[in-house]
Design a protein around this motif. Structure first.
Motif, PDB file in Angstrom:
ATOM      1  N   ASP A  57      42.032  44.671  32.415  1.00  0.00           N
ATOM      2  CA  ASP A  57      42.422  43.370  32.592  1.00  0.00           C
ATOM      3  C   ASP A  57      41.730  42.282  32.965  1.00  0.00           C
ATOM      4  OD1 ASP A  57      44.834  41.408  32.131  1.00  0.00           O
ATOM      5  OD2 ASP A  57      44.584  41.275  34.478  1.00  0.00           O
ATOM      6  N   ALA A  58      40.571  42.869  34.125  1.00  0.00           N
ATOM      7  CA  ALA A  58      39.844  42.055  34.727  1.00  0.00           C
ATOM      8  C   ALA A  58      38.556  41.709  33.879  1.00  0.00           C
ATOM      9  CB  ALA A  58      39.517  42.234  36.030  1.00  0.00           C
ATOM     10  N   ASP A  59      38.250  42.518  32.690  1.00  0.00           N
ATOM     11  CA  ASP A  59      37.135  42.720  31.892  1.00  0.00           C
ATOM     12  C   ASP A  59      36.018  43.312  33.117  1.00  0.00           C
ATOM     13  OD1 ASP A  59      35.485  42.671  29.669  1.00  0.00           O
ATOM     14  OD2 ASP A  59      34.790  40.610  30.156  1.00  0.00           O
ATOM     15  N   LEU A  60      36.264  44.285  33.679  1.00  0.00           N
ATOM     16  CA  LEU A  60      35.401  45.084  34.674  1.00  0.00           C
ATOM     17  C   LEU A  60      35.290  46.412  33.951  1.00  0.00           C
ATOM     18  CD1 LEU A  60      34.067  44.435  37.434  1.00  0.00           C
ATOM     19  CD2 LEU A  60      36.254  45.878  38.421  1.00  0.00           C
ATOM     20  N   GLN A  61      33.844  46.910  33.903  1.00  0.00           N
ATOM     21  CA  GLN A  61      33.997  48.205  33.455  1.00  0.00           C
ATOM     22  C   GLN A  61      33.693  49.107  34.721  1.00  0.00           C
ATOM     23  OE1 GLN A  61      30.289  49.224  30.844  1.00  0.00           O
ATOM     24  NE2 GLN A  61      30.751  51.278  30.970  1.00  0.00           N
ATOM     25  N   PRO A  67      24.995  35.398  35.169  1.00  0.00           N
ATOM     26  CA  PRO A  67      24.556  36.472  35.877  1.00  0.00           C
ATOM     27  C   PRO A  67      25.213  37.112  36.875  1.00  0.00           C
ATOM     28  CG  PRO A  67      22.728  34.986  35.096  1.00  0.00           C
ATOM     29  CD  PRO A  67      23.981  34.368  35.154  1.00  0.00           C
ATOM     30  N   TYR A  68      25.796  36.377  37.725  1.00  0.00           N
ATOM     31  CA  TYR A  68      26.682  36.748  38.865  1.00  0.00           C
ATOM     32  C   TYR A  68      28.126  36.917  38.651  1.00  0.00           C
ATOM     33  CZ  TYR A  68      22.544  35.239  41.615  1.00  0.00           C
ATOM     34  OH  TYR A  68      21.248  35.005  41.998  1.00  0.00           O
ATOM     35  N   SER A  69      28.532  36.722  37.466  1.00  0.00           N
ATOM     36  CA  SER A  69      29.659  37.181  37.298  1.00  0.00           C
ATOM     37  C   SER A  69      30.024  38.813  37.156  1.00  0.00           C
ATOM     38  CB  SER A  69      30.303  36.836  35.677  1.00  0.00           C
ATOM     39  OG  SER A  69      31.462  37.138  35.539  1.00  0.00           O
ATOM     40  N   VAL A  70      30.779  39.494  38.066  1.00  0.00           N
ATOM     41  CA  VAL A  70      30.825  40.794  38.034  1.00  0.00           C
ATOM     42  C   VAL A  70      31.202  41.468  36.879  1.00  0.00           C
ATOM     43  CG1 VAL A  70      31.862  42.922  39.371  1.00  0.00           C
ATOM     44  CG2 VAL A  70      31.143  40.739  40.622  1.00  0.00           C
ATOM     45  N   LYS A  71      30.354  42.338  36.359  1.00  0.00           N
ATOM     46  CA  LYS A  71      30.758  43.290  34.995  1.00  0.00           C
ATOM     47  C   LYS A  71      31.101  44.617  35.417  1.00  0.00           C
ATOM     48  CE  LYS A  71      29.492  39.772  32.396  1.00  0.00           C
ATOM     49  NZ  LYS A  71      30.320  38.701  32.720  1.00  0.00           N
ATOM     50  N   ASP A  72      30.485  45.158  36.425  1.00  0.00           N
ATOM     51  CA  ASP A  72      30.850  46.688  36.823  1.00  0.00           C
ATOM     52  C   ASP A  72      31.486  46.919  37.855  1.00  0.00           C
ATOM     53  OD1 ASP A  72      29.465  47.512  34.462  1.00  0.00           O
ATOM     54  OD2 ASP A  72      27.347  46.720  35.602  1.00  0.00           O
ATOM     55  N   GLY A  73      32.315  47.709  38.060  1.00  0.00           N
ATOM     56  CA  GLY A  73      33.197  47.972  39.350  1.00  0.00           C
ATOM     57  C   GLY A  73      32.770  49.435  39.723  1.00  0.00           C
ATOM     58  N   ALA A 113      40.055  40.931  46.684  1.00  0.00           N
ATOM     59  CA  ALA A 113      39.987  39.398  46.791  1.00  0.00           C
ATOM     60  C   ALA A 113      38.474  39.049  46.150  1.00  0.00           C
ATOM     61  CB  ALA A 113      40.092  39.485  48.429  1.00  0.00           C
ATOM     62  N   SER A 114      37.294  39.919  46.639  1.00  0.00           N
ATOM     63  CA  SER A 114      36.074  39.749  46.123  1.00  0.00           C
ATOM     64  C   SER A 114      36.001  39.569  44.753  1.00  0.00           C
ATOM     65  CB  SER A 114      35.076  40.902  46.520  1.00  0.00           C
ATOM     66  OG  SER A 114      34.902  40.906  48.154  1.00  0.00           O
ATOM     67  N   LEU A 115      36.685  40.293  43.821  1.00  0.00           N
ATOM     68  CA  LEU A 115      36.730  40.158  42.386  1.00  0.00           C
ATOM     69  C   LEU A 115      37.559  38.987  42.200  1.00  0.00           C
ATOM     70  CD1 LEU A 115      36.245  41.373  39.522  1.00  0.00           C
ATOM     71  CD2 LEU A 115      38.263  42.500  39.673  1.00  0.00           C
ATOM     72  N   ARG A 116      38.466  38.630  42.720  1.00  0.00           N
ATOM     73  CA  ARG A 116      39.125  37.241  42.356  1.00  0.00           C
ATOM     74  C   ARG A 116      38.275  36.024  42.692  1.00  0.00           C
ATOM     75  NH1 ARG A 116      41.978  34.349  39.131  1.00  0.00           N
ATOM     76  NH2 ARG A 116      43.457  33.183  40.075  1.00  0.00           N
ATOM     77  N   ALA A 117      37.812  35.990  43.784  1.00  0.00           N
ATOM     78  CA  ALA A 117      36.656  35.160  44.155  1.00  0.00           C
ATOM     79  C   ALA A 117      35.664  34.886  43.157  1.00  0.00           C
ATOM     80  CB  ALA A 117      36.193  35.424  45.732  1.00  0.00           C
ATOM     81  N   ASN A 118      35.093  36.106  42.705  1.00  0.00           N
ATOM     82  CA  ASN A 118      33.923  36.007  41.897  1.00  0.00           C
ATOM     83  C   ASN A 118      34.526  35.385  40.305  1.00  0.00           C
ATOM     84  OD1 ASN A 118      32.454  37.574  39.235  1.00  0.00           O
ATOM     85  ND2 ASN A 118      31.002  37.373  40.993  1.00  0.00           N
ATOM     86  N   ARG A 119      35.565  35.768  40.114  1.00  0.00           N
ATOM     87  CA  ARG A 119      36.299  35.134  38.751  1.00  0.00           C
ATOM     88  C   ARG A 119      36.412  33.771  38.786  1.00  0.00           C
ATOM     89  NH1 ARG A 119      34.145  39.099  37.072  1.00  0.00           N
ATOM     90  NH2 ARG A 119      34.974  40.666  35.816  1.00  0.00           N
ATOM     91  N   LEU A 120      36.954  33.292  40.030  1.00  0.00           N
ATOM     92  CA  LEU A 120      37.029  31.958  40.133  1.00  0.00           C
ATOM     93  C   LEU A 120      35.866  31.043  40.258  1.00  0.00           C
ATOM     94  CD1 LEU A 120      40.140  31.902  42.745  1.00  0.00           C
ATOM     95  CD2 LEU A 120      40.045  31.429  40.070  1.00  0.00           C
TER      96      LEU A 120
END
Length: 163
Positions: A150-154, A117-123, A103-110
């Protein structure tokens, strides 16, 4: 106690040892054990300090008597923002694959464009936090990898004895 944080060799060069991680790792044990202060002889992010004070407030609200004082955080004032070795701002999050992290990742992507800079790049997925069994951790990593791609998350595995 000596704490350690390790990751895969391929990713290790992109990470650095910084006091923000140390403060984050130490604040809740310090609160639990009644420490009066957490003193770090290095600069901490002011945003992080504010966030850690908020976290202590919620933890006191949920688990401790409100009379229990929060841990005072003492550090050198930060003169710059960020410590990334390439001087490129990056945003990361814990990524367990659970409903909260999804949910946090989805909210960030939206909320943020990919180049913000606040777009999550690393998980970060932490061995020893959810499980300390290598076979289970390897299975979780393999299960999360397609989702992260798929989410472009390292996806960054971290190994620690923090628990």
């Amino acid at each position: 106690m000596e704490l350690y944080f390790e990751t895969d060799t391929a990713i290790a060069g992109a990470l650095d040892c910084n006091p923000d991680a140390f403060a984050t790792a130490c604040i809740l044990p310090a609160l639990r054990h009644g420490e009066r202060r957490l003193a770090i002889d290095a600069a901490l992010s002011p945003e992080l300090i504010n966030g850690l004070m908020d976290v202590q407030g919620w933890m006191r609200h949920w688990w401790y008597p409100l009379e229990k004082p929060p841990v005072k955080i003492e550090s050198v004032k930060a003169a710059t923002i960020g410590r990334n070795q390439q001087n490129q701002p990056r945003c990361g999050m814990f990524f367990s694959g659970g409903v909260d992290s999804l949910a946090s990742l989805r909210a960030n992507r939206l909320t943020y464009a990919n180049d913000h800079p606040y777009s999550v790049k690393d998980g970060f997925i932490v061995f020893g936090l959810e499980t300390d069994q290598e076979e289970k951790f390897t299975h979780v990593l393999a299960s999360l990898s397609p989702m992260a791609e798929d989410a472009d998350l390292q996806l960054i595995p971290v190994y620690s004895n923090i628990r």
